[in-house]
Design a protein around this motif. Structure first.
Motif, PDB file in Angstrom:
ATOM      1  N   ARG A  68       0.766  -1.341   0.114  1.00 24.64           N
ATOM      2  CA  ARG A  68       0.030   0.105   0.193  1.00 24.64           C
ATOM      3  C   ARG A  68       0.801   1.214  -0.201  1.00 24.64           C
ATOM      4  NH1 ARG A  68      -2.202   3.680   3.314  1.00 24.64           N
ATOM      5  NH2 ARG A  68      -4.272   4.341   2.902  1.00 24.64           N
ATOM      6  N   ASN A  69       1.823   1.420   0.926  1.00 26.55           N
ATOM      7  CA  ASN A  69       2.782   2.495   0.781  1.00 26.55           C
ATOM      8  C   ASN A  69       3.529   2.849  -0.338  1.00 26.55           C
ATOM      9  OD1 ASN A  69       2.158   3.298   3.497  1.00 26.55           O
ATOM     10  ND2 ASN A  69       3.724   2.091   4.469  1.00 26.55           N
ATOM     11  N   GLN A  72       1.030   3.947  -3.031  1.00 23.58           N
ATOM     12  CA  GLN A  72       0.583   5.449  -2.590  1.00 23.58           C
ATOM     13  C   GLN A  72       1.678   6.225  -3.146  1.00 23.58           C
ATOM     14  OE1 GLN A  72       0.006   6.293   1.624  1.00 23.58           O
ATOM     15  NE2 GLN A  72      -2.036   7.111   1.131  1.00 23.58           N
ATOM     16  N   ASN A  73       2.915   5.937  -2.846  1.00 24.82           N
ATOM     17  CA  ASN A  73       4.029   6.902  -3.103  1.00 24.82           C
ATOM     18  C   ASN A  73       4.032   6.953  -4.755  1.00 24.82           C
ATOM     19  OD1 ASN A  73       4.900   7.535  -0.787  1.00 24.82           O
ATOM     20  ND2 ASN A  73       6.418   5.781  -0.718  1.00 24.82           N
ATOM     21  N   GLY A  76       1.001   9.008  -6.039  1.00 24.30           N
ATOM     22  CA  GLY A  76       1.319  10.086  -5.602  1.00 24.30           C
ATOM     23  C   GLY A  76       2.048  10.862  -6.256  1.00 24.30           C
ATOM     24  N   ARG A 118      -7.867  15.287  -3.639  1.00 27.11           N
ATOM     25  CA  ARG A 118      -6.763  14.549  -2.847  1.00 27.11           C
ATOM     26  C   ARG A 118      -5.696  13.960  -3.730  1.00 27.11           C
ATOM     27  NH1 ARG A 118      -9.095  13.400   2.426  1.00 27.11           N
ATOM     28  NH2 ARG A 118      -7.909  11.472   2.630  1.00 27.11           N
ATOM     29  N   ALA A 120      -3.255  10.666  -4.150  1.00 24.49           N
ATOM     30  CA  ALA A 120      -3.203   9.355  -3.507  1.00 24.49           C
ATOM     31  C   ALA A 120      -3.899   9.142  -2.249  1.00 24.49           C
ATOM     32  CB  ALA A 120      -1.752   8.910  -3.465  1.00 24.49           C
ATOM     33  N   ASP A 121      -5.062   9.814  -2.129  1.00 28.91           N
ATOM     34  CA  ASP A 121      -6.052   9.601  -1.007  1.00 28.91           C
ATOM     35  C   ASP A 121      -5.316  10.379   0.016  1.00 28.91           C
ATOM     36  OD1 ASP A 121      -8.387   8.784  -0.108  1.00 28.91           O
ATOM     37  OD2 ASP A 121      -7.585   6.780   1.026  1.00 28.91           O
ATOM     38  N   ILE A 122      -4.495  11.214  -0.078  1.00 26.85           N
ATOM     39  CA  ILE A 122      -3.868  12.158   1.018  1.00 26.85           C
ATOM     40  C   ILE A 122      -4.394  13.781   0.492  1.00 26.85           C
ATOM     41  CG2 ILE A 122      -1.937  12.806   2.195  1.00 26.85           C
ATOM     42  CD1 ILE A 122      -0.547  10.366   1.146  1.00 26.85           C
ATOM     43  N   THR A 137       2.091  17.230   1.386  1.00 22.97           N
ATOM     44  CA  THR A 137       1.108  16.415   1.537  1.00 22.97           C
ATOM     45  C   THR A 137       1.565  16.382   3.085  1.00 22.97           C
ATOM     46  OG1 THR A 137       2.453  14.426   1.296  1.00 22.97           O
ATOM     47  CG2 THR A 137       0.850  15.203  -0.572  1.00 22.97           C
ATOM     48  N   LYS A 139       1.971  13.552   4.289  1.00 18.17           N
ATOM     49  CA  LYS A 139       2.884  12.637   4.348  1.00 18.17           C
ATOM     50  C   LYS A 139       4.299  13.089   3.932  1.00 18.17           C
ATOM     51  CE  LYS A 139       3.516   7.714   2.779  1.00 18.17           C
ATOM     52  NZ  LYS A 139       3.176   6.604   1.775  1.00 18.17           N
TER      53      LYS A 139
END
Length: 182
Positions: A68-69, A72-73, A76, A118, A120-122, A137, A139
């Motif tokens: 998932r990380n 997401q990176n 993103g 958003r 990457a859902d952030i 972000t 993150k």
């Protein structure tokens, strides 16, 4: 000496007594130790199965978290490049410098764009700093800086959604491009 080989010392009570002393327990002859009994085997196999199951669950959770990380990176980074491209393209569309001298403050160009809410859902914030666009972000390792390549004053920020970029030329000759969320 203790004879542990039954062939050498069959029927000798001393042998049995010495073996029982070595094993530190008294058993009826022919009885198996607890770890050879069916109850012991069941307890050991259940414990091993339980520990293996817990280990597998932890391994799966860790693997999915890592996947998932990484996803997401990757997503993103690509979406940030798209947001930078949208903002730069919008600035290029409205900014057309000329030798025109305005007698009053005038809006020379205006464009409204729809940026993603958003990345990457952030949640994120895009803002101008000097001649750069900075996308931040929550993150920490997912931030990006883009250069506009224009020598003009930039102001404003947005958190995505419907965003307006406006080029204003002032009577003193200065120009500013402002970004606001509408």
């Amino acid at each position: 000496t203790i004879f542990l080989d039954k062939r050498l010392d069959r029927g000798n009570e001393g042998y049995r007594r010495k073996c029982n002393i070595l094993n530190k327990e008294k058993r009826v002859e022919g009885e198996k130790p607890w770890f050879f009994s069916s109850k012991g085997q069941m307890m050991i196999s259940t414990t091993i199965f339980f520990l293996f199951s817990v280990f597998m669950i932890l391994a799966i959770i860790t693997a999915f978290g890592t996947i998932r990380n990484d996803a997401q990176n990757f997503i993103g980074t690509n979406e940030m490049q798209q947001v930078c491209a949208i903002i730069r393209t919008s600035v290029d569309k409205i900014y057309a410098p000329s030798d025109y001298a305005s007698l009053s403050n005038a809006t020379m160009g205006k464009v409204t764009v729809n940026l993603p809410e958003r990345i990457a859902d952030i949640t994120y914030r895009a803002r101008f700093v000097n001649t750069s666009i900075i996308i931040e972000t929550s993150k920490t390792n997912l931030n990006k800086t883009c250069e506009t390549g224009l020598d003009i004053n930039f102001t404003g920020s947005t958190s995505g959604g419907r965003t307006q970029l406006e080029w204003t030329r002032y009577s003193d000759g200065r120009s500013t491009i402002a970004m606001t969320r509408v």
